[in-house]
Write an enzyme that holds these catalytic residues in place. Sequence first.
Site, PDB file in Angstrom:
ATOM      1  CB  VAL A  57      -0.844  -0.080   1.337  1.00 13.42           C
ATOM      2  CG1 VAL A  57      -1.863   1.094   1.216  1.00 13.42           C
ATOM      3  CG2 VAL A  57      -1.836  -1.317   1.296  1.00 13.42           C
ATOM      4  CE  LYS A  58       4.003   5.507  -5.118  1.00  8.57           C
ATOM      5  NZ  LYS A  58       4.072   5.308  -6.635  1.00  8.57           N
TER       6      LYS A  58
END
Length: 197
Positions: A84-85
């Site tokens: 997850v960015k």
Amino acid sequence: MKFFLDTADLGDINWAAQAGLIDGITTNPSLLAKVAGNRDPRDVLQEICAIVDGPVSAEVVALEADAMVAEGEELARLADNIVVKIPMLGDGLIATRRLVEQDHRVNVTLCFNSMQCLLAAKAGATYVSPFIGRLDDISHEGMEVIRETRIIFDNYGFETEILTASIRHPRHVVEAALVGSDVATFPTAVLKRLLTH
């Protein structure tokens, strides 16, 4: 040093994966939208995750902690190799901590100095992404952020990996390797220039 390709183009990803040149992928909503057309960008992400064995960074668009966590959980459910960015913001660090506590991997993006990288590492980020090209664009020494972050992480034993981003040319890749970046992510055009550099 690991190489990630910064793209959502399935043809480029297939080529680089078959050649054994990449260890992962970084994407963002703009890159996915370009490729997806009328398709759901999440379908493109799942295709990328099926092609690449390594980590695939998928970015949230929300800017508030609860919304980032909810979106991050949804992205992480798409495939086991999703990272997850999360943007480097106060709420982003809260979301990072909460996602890490749920055993999700997080890439804190849009870092522009070593202290932001340290804060992200303290929040539990798997990766920090300093944007060296954007710093160079405004007459700052982008690679100095990588140098400082490497020293700080080594001084205190942080396991967070330094993911050098916003790479503009082959020399950035060489310099990132020389100063000890764990990962470099770059567009396909830079990868192809590395082959002939």
